[in-house]
Design a protein around this motif. Structure first.
Motif, PDB file in Angstrom:
ATOM      1  N   ARG A  22       0.827  -1.204   0.000  1.00  0.00           N
ATOM      2  CA  ARG A  22       0.000   0.000   0.000  1.00  0.00           C
ATOM      3  C   ARG A  22       0.869   1.265   0.000  1.00  0.00           C
ATOM      4  NH1 ARG A  22      -5.398  -0.055   1.539  1.00  0.00           N
ATOM      5  NH2 ARG A  22      -6.320  -2.144   1.638  1.00  0.00           N
ATOM      6  N   LEU A  23       1.928   1.258   0.777  1.00  0.00           N
ATOM      7  CA  LEU A  23       2.820   2.413   0.805  1.00  0.00           C
ATOM      8  C   LEU A  23       3.470   2.636  -0.552  1.00  0.00           C
ATOM      9  CD1 LEU A  23       4.473   1.800   4.283  1.00  0.00           C
ATOM     10  CD2 LEU A  23       3.010   3.748   3.691  1.00  0.00           C
ATOM     11  N   ASP A  24       3.916   1.573  -1.187  1.00  0.00           N
ATOM     12  CA  ASP A  24       4.515   1.703  -2.511  1.00  0.00           C
ATOM     13  C   ASP A  24       3.513   2.268  -3.516  1.00  0.00           C
ATOM     14  OD1 ASP A  24       7.197   1.074  -2.409  1.00  0.00           O
ATOM     15  OD2 ASP A  24       6.953  -1.004  -3.015  1.00  0.00           O
ATOM     16  N   LEU A  25       2.307   1.721  -3.526  1.00  0.00           N
ATOM     17  CA  LEU A  25       1.325   2.147  -4.521  1.00  0.00           C
ATOM     18  C   LEU A  25       0.857   3.576  -4.275  1.00  0.00           C
ATOM     19  CD1 LEU A  25      -0.256   1.390  -7.025  1.00  0.00           C
ATOM     20  CD2 LEU A  25      -2.006   0.352  -5.561  1.00  0.00           C
ATOM     21  N   ALA A  26       0.634   3.934  -3.010  1.00  0.00           N
ATOM     22  CA  ALA A  26       0.248   5.320  -2.707  1.00  0.00           C
ATOM     23  C   ALA A  26       1.356   6.285  -3.105  1.00  0.00           C
ATOM     24  CB  ALA A  26      -0.078   5.461  -1.221  1.00  0.00           C
ATOM     25  N   ALA A  27       2.616   5.895  -2.879  1.00  0.00           N
ATOM     26  CA  ALA A  27       3.746   6.725  -3.301  1.00  0.00           C
ATOM     27  C   ALA A  27       3.733   6.903  -4.811  1.00  0.00           C
ATOM     28  CB  ALA A  27       5.059   6.094  -2.843  1.00  0.00           C
ATOM     29  N   MET A  47      -1.579  -2.849  -7.970  1.00  0.00           N
ATOM     30  CA  MET A  47      -0.495  -3.709  -7.508  1.00  0.00           C
ATOM     31  C   MET A  47      -1.091  -4.969  -6.892  1.00  0.00           C
ATOM     32  SD  MET A  47       2.596  -2.691  -4.928  1.00  0.00           S
ATOM     33  CE  MET A  47       3.906  -3.831  -4.538  1.00  0.00           C
ATOM     34  N   ARG A  48      -0.619  -6.106  -7.362  1.00  0.00           N
ATOM     35  CA  ARG A  48      -1.080  -7.370  -6.787  1.00  0.00           C
ATOM     36  C   ARG A  48      -0.620  -7.445  -5.327  1.00  0.00           C
ATOM     37  NH1 ARG A  48      -2.310 -12.210  -9.641  1.00  0.00           N
ATOM     38  NH2 ARG A  48      -1.028 -11.633 -11.439  1.00  0.00           N
ATOM     39  N   ILE A  49      -1.482  -7.911  -4.445  1.00  0.00           N
ATOM     40  CA  ILE A  49      -1.112  -8.052  -3.044  1.00  0.00           C
ATOM     41  C   ILE A  49      -0.180  -9.248  -2.911  1.00  0.00           C
ATOM     42  CG2 ILE A  49      -1.942  -8.468  -0.710  1.00  0.00           C
ATOM     43  CD1 ILE A  49      -4.556  -7.073  -1.553  1.00  0.00           C
ATOM     44  N   PRO A  50       1.028  -9.040  -2.417  1.00  0.00           N
ATOM     45  CA  PRO A  50       1.983 -10.153  -2.322  1.00  0.00           C
ATOM     46  C   PRO A  50       1.400 -11.334  -1.561  1.00  0.00           C
ATOM     47  CG  PRO A  50       3.076  -8.064  -1.866  1.00  0.00           C
ATOM     48  CD  PRO A  50       1.602  -7.768  -1.932  1.00  0.00           C
ATOM     49  N   GLY A  51       1.654 -12.523  -2.091  1.00  0.00           N
ATOM     50  CA  GLY A  51       1.178 -13.736  -1.451  1.00  0.00           C
ATOM     51  C   GLY A  51      -0.221 -14.143  -1.846  1.00  0.00           C
ATOM     52  N   THR A  52      -0.891 -13.328  -2.677  1.00  0.00           N
ATOM     53  CA  THR A  52      -2.230 -13.676  -3.149  1.00  0.00           C
ATOM     54  C   THR A  52      -2.187 -14.002  -4.632  1.00  0.00           C
ATOM     55  OG1 THR A  52      -2.969 -11.459  -3.824  1.00  0.00           O
ATOM     56  CG2 THR A  52      -3.179 -12.039  -1.489  1.00  0.00           C
ATOM     57  N   VAL A  53      -3.195 -14.717  -5.077  1.00  0.00           N
ATOM     58  CA  VAL A  53      -3.297 -15.077  -6.488  1.00  0.00           C
ATOM     59  C   VAL A  53      -4.203 -14.118  -7.237  1.00  0.00           C
ATOM     60  CG1 VAL A  53      -4.061 -16.857  -8.109  1.00  0.00           C
ATOM     61  CG2 VAL A  53      -2.836 -17.513  -6.025  1.00  0.00           C
ATOM     62  N   ASP A  54      -5.321 -13.731  -6.615  1.00  0.00           N
ATOM     63  CA  ASP A  54      -6.344 -12.997  -7.357  1.00  0.00           C
ATOM     64  C   ASP A  54      -6.754 -11.677  -6.703  1.00  0.00           C
ATOM     65  OD1 ASP A  54      -7.649 -13.978  -5.157  1.00  0.00           O
ATOM     66  OD2 ASP A  54      -9.374 -14.763  -6.261  1.00  0.00           O
ATOM     67  N   GLU A  55      -5.953 -11.136  -5.781  1.00  0.00           N
ATOM     68  CA  GLU A  55      -6.301  -9.881  -5.127  1.00  0.00           C
ATOM     69  C   GLU A  55      -5.249  -8.812  -5.410  1.00  0.00           C
ATOM     70  OE1 GLU A  55      -8.881 -10.275  -1.297  1.00  0.00           O
ATOM     71  OE2 GLU A  55      -7.074 -11.488  -1.024  1.00  0.00           O
ATOM     72  N   TYR A  56      -5.740  -7.594  -5.590  1.00  0.00           N
ATOM     73  CA  TYR A  56      -4.836  -6.490  -5.863  1.00  0.00           C
ATOM     74  C   TYR A  56      -5.388  -5.208  -5.261  1.00  0.00           C
ATOM     75  CZ  TYR A  56      -8.110  -5.450  -9.739  1.00  0.00           C
ATOM     76  OH  TYR A  56      -9.227  -5.165 -10.486  1.00  0.00           O
ATOM     77  N   LEU A  57      -4.544  -4.187  -5.241  1.00  0.00           N
ATOM     78  CA  LEU A  57      -4.905  -2.866  -4.730  1.00  0.00           C
ATOM     79  C   LEU A  57      -5.071  -1.902  -5.886  1.00  0.00           C
ATOM     80  CD1 LEU A  57      -2.214  -2.710  -1.906  1.00  0.00           C
ATOM     81  CD2 LEU A  57      -4.670  -3.119  -1.562  1.00  0.00           C
ATOM     82  N   THR A  69      -3.870   7.946  -0.235  1.00  0.00           N
ATOM     83  CA  THR A  69      -3.002   7.487   0.856  1.00  0.00           C
ATOM     84  C   THR A  69      -2.975   5.962   0.858  1.00  0.00           C
ATOM     85  OG1 THR A  69      -4.809   7.400   2.453  1.00  0.00           O
ATOM     86  CG2 THR A  69      -3.613   9.504   2.250  1.00  0.00           C
ATOM     87  N   ALA A  70      -2.028   5.424   1.603  1.00  0.00           N
ATOM     88  CA  ALA A  70      -1.907   3.975   1.688  1.00  0.00           C
ATOM     89  C   ALA A  70      -3.191   3.334   2.217  1.00  0.00           C
ATOM     90  CB  ALA A  70      -0.725   3.604   2.580  1.00  0.00           C
ATOM     91  N   SER A  71      -3.813   3.963   3.209  1.00  0.00           N
ATOM     92  CA  SER A  71      -5.011   3.373   3.819  1.00  0.00           C
ATOM     93  C   SER A  71      -6.258   3.547   2.964  1.00  0.00           C
ATOM     94  CB  SER A  71      -5.240   3.970   5.204  1.00  0.00           C
ATOM     95  OG  SER A  71      -5.373   5.377   5.125  1.00  0.00           O
ATOM     96  N   SER A  72      -6.247   4.475   2.002  1.00  0.00           N
ATOM     97  CA  SER A  72      -7.437   4.708   1.186  1.00  0.00           C
ATOM     98  C   SER A  72      -7.536   3.767  -0.010  1.00  0.00           C
ATOM     99  CB  SER A  72      -7.479   6.157   0.685  1.00  0.00           C
ATOM    100  OG  SER A  72      -6.475   6.399  -0.288  1.00  0.00           O
ATOM    101  N   PRO A 255       5.131  13.638   1.724  1.00  0.00           N
ATOM    102  CA  PRO A 255       5.069  12.475   2.602  1.00  0.00           C
ATOM    103  C   PRO A 255       3.665  12.108   3.073  1.00  0.00           C
ATOM    104  CG  PRO A 255       5.841  14.381   3.832  1.00  0.00           C
ATOM    105  CD  PRO A 255       5.752  14.815   2.393  1.00  0.00           C
ATOM    106  N   GLY A 256       2.664  12.868   2.705  1.00  0.00           N
ATOM    107  CA  GLY A 256       1.310  12.612   3.201  1.00  0.00           C
ATOM    108  C   GLY A 256       0.693  11.322   2.738  1.00  0.00           C
ATOM    109  N   TYR A 257       1.311  10.637   1.783  1.00  0.00           N
ATOM    110  CA  TYR A 257       0.766   9.377   1.298  1.00  0.00           C
ATOM    111  C   TYR A 257       0.859   8.268   2.340  1.00  0.00           C
ATOM    112  CZ  TYR A 257       5.447   7.402   0.843  1.00  0.00           C
ATOM    113  OH  TYR A 257       6.698   6.900   1.112  1.00  0.00           O
ATOM    114  N   ALA A 258       1.786   8.397   3.303  1.00  0.00           N
ATOM    115  CA  ALA A 258       2.155   7.287   4.184  1.00  0.00           C
ATOM    116  C   ALA A 258       1.270   7.199   5.422  1.00  0.00           C
ATOM    117  CB  ALA A 258       3.628   7.402   4.567  1.00  0.00           C
TER     118      ALA A 258
END
Length: 259
Positions: A22-27, A47-57, A69-72, A255-258
Motif C-alpha cells: 500500500r505504501l509503494d502504490l500510494a507513493a 499492484m497485486r497483493i503479495p502472497g495472493t493469487v487474485d487480489e490487488y490494490l 493514501t496507503a489506507s485509502s 510524505p502525506g501518502y504514508a
C-alpha cells in the motif's frame, strides 16, 4: 517493495506485506500527480497483493492522485469483489482492465494505465512508437498494440486486451492511452516514465521537421540491449534502484501518502 524512513508499521489486522504494498502504490500515485499523469478520475495504477493469487490494490474512484493514501487504497479481486469498507467505489474500467490483466498474467505484479497527451498522441499515430531516439530503442522490444474498440469495456474485451500484452510489458492502446506491466511496481512505473519520455521526444522531433533515421544495425543492437534492462542480470533488477530513488523523492516532497 521499498523500505524508507516513511514506512510506518502496519495497522492492526493488516499484514506487513500488504501495508508495504500500500505504501509503494500510494507513493506511485503521488509521484504520478507530480508528473501530470492524471486524467480527472479516469486512469489507474494497481499492484497485486503479495502472497495472493487474485487480489490487488487500486485507487478509489473519487480521489485525485494527490489525495491518495496507503489506507485509502481499495482491495479487490479479479472477479470485481471488493474486500473491506470504503466510501468510494472502484472505477469499472480499472476493475476489468486490471482484473483481466492479473487473471491472464500470473507473473504480473503491477500495472499502470494512462491517458497522457504524449502517450495517447503516439498511440494514435499510424506507425506508433518509432525507433527515433535512444529512449524509444530502450523499450521497443516490449511494445505491443491494441486497436481501439470504444469507450465501454467489459471482461471479455479486457481479456483480449490482456492477451495482446503477450510477452511484452508495454501496450499502446490505439487512440486511447498506454499501459505498462511489471514484475514489480517499480518496474511498471519506470517503464511508464521511459515510455512517456520516448513519446514526448517523438512528438517534439516530428514537430521540428523530418526525423533523422538511425543506422539499422544500431537500431537492432540498441533494441537488443534495451531488452535486458530490469532483468535479474541488470544493474537494477525489476527497477529496484530507480524505484528506491523515487520513494526517497516522494518522502521528501509529499510524505502525506504514508498514512
Amino acid at each position: 517493495m521499498s523500505r524508507t524512513p516513511l514506512s510506518p508499521p502496519a495497522p492492526a489486522g493488516m499484514s506487513e506485506v500488504e501495508w508495504a504494498a500500500r505504501l509503494d502504490l500510494a507513493a506511485a500515485y503521488r509521484l504520478g500527480a507530480q508528473m501530470g499523469w492524471s486524467d480527472l478520475l479516469g486512469t489507474h495504477f494497481s499492484m497485486r497483493i503479495p502472497g495472493t493469487v487474485d487480489e490487488y490494490l487500486v485507487n478509489p474512484y473519487g480521489l485525485f492522485f494527490e489525495e491518495i493514501t496507503a489506507s485509502s487504497l481499495i482491495r479487490i479481486n479479479t472477479c470485481g469483489e471488493i474486500n473491506g469498507q470504503s466510501e468510494y467505489g472502484v472505477n469499472k474500467a480499472a476493475d476489468v482492465i486490471h482484473g483481466g490483466l492479473y487473471a491472464a498474467h500470473p507473473q504480473a505484479q503491477a500495472a499502470i494505465h494512462l491517458h497522457s497527451v504524449a502517450g495517447t498522441g503516439v498511440a494514435s499515430q499510424h506507425d506508433g512508437l518509432l525507433p527515433a531516439s535512444q529512449s524509444a530503442l530502450m523499450i521497443l522490444s516490449r511494445v505491443r498494440y491494441y486497436d481501439y474498440t470504444g469507450a465501454r469495456l467489459d471482461r471479455e474485451e479486457c481479456a483480449r486486451m490482456a492477451a495482446a500484452v503477450g510477452n511484452g510489458q508495454i501496450l499502446m492502446l490505439r487512440n486511447h492511452g498506454t499501459l505498462t506491466v511489471g514484475a514489480s511496481l517499480g518496474e511498471a512505473f519506470c517503464l511508464m516514465v521511459r515510455l512517456e519520455r520516448a513519446c514526448a521526444i517523438q512528438l517534439a522531433a516530428q514537430a521540428g521537421g523530418r526525423l533523422r533515421e538511425i543506422d539499422p544495425l544500431q537500431v537492432e543492437e540498441s533494441i537488443r540491449f534495451g531488452a535486458s534492462i530490469y532483468s535479474e542480470q541488470s544493474w537494477s533488477p525489476r527497477a529496484k534502484v530507480e524505484w528506491a530513488a523515487f520513494r526517497r523523492k516522494i518522502d521528501r516532497e509529499d510524505p502525506g501518502y504514508a498514512v
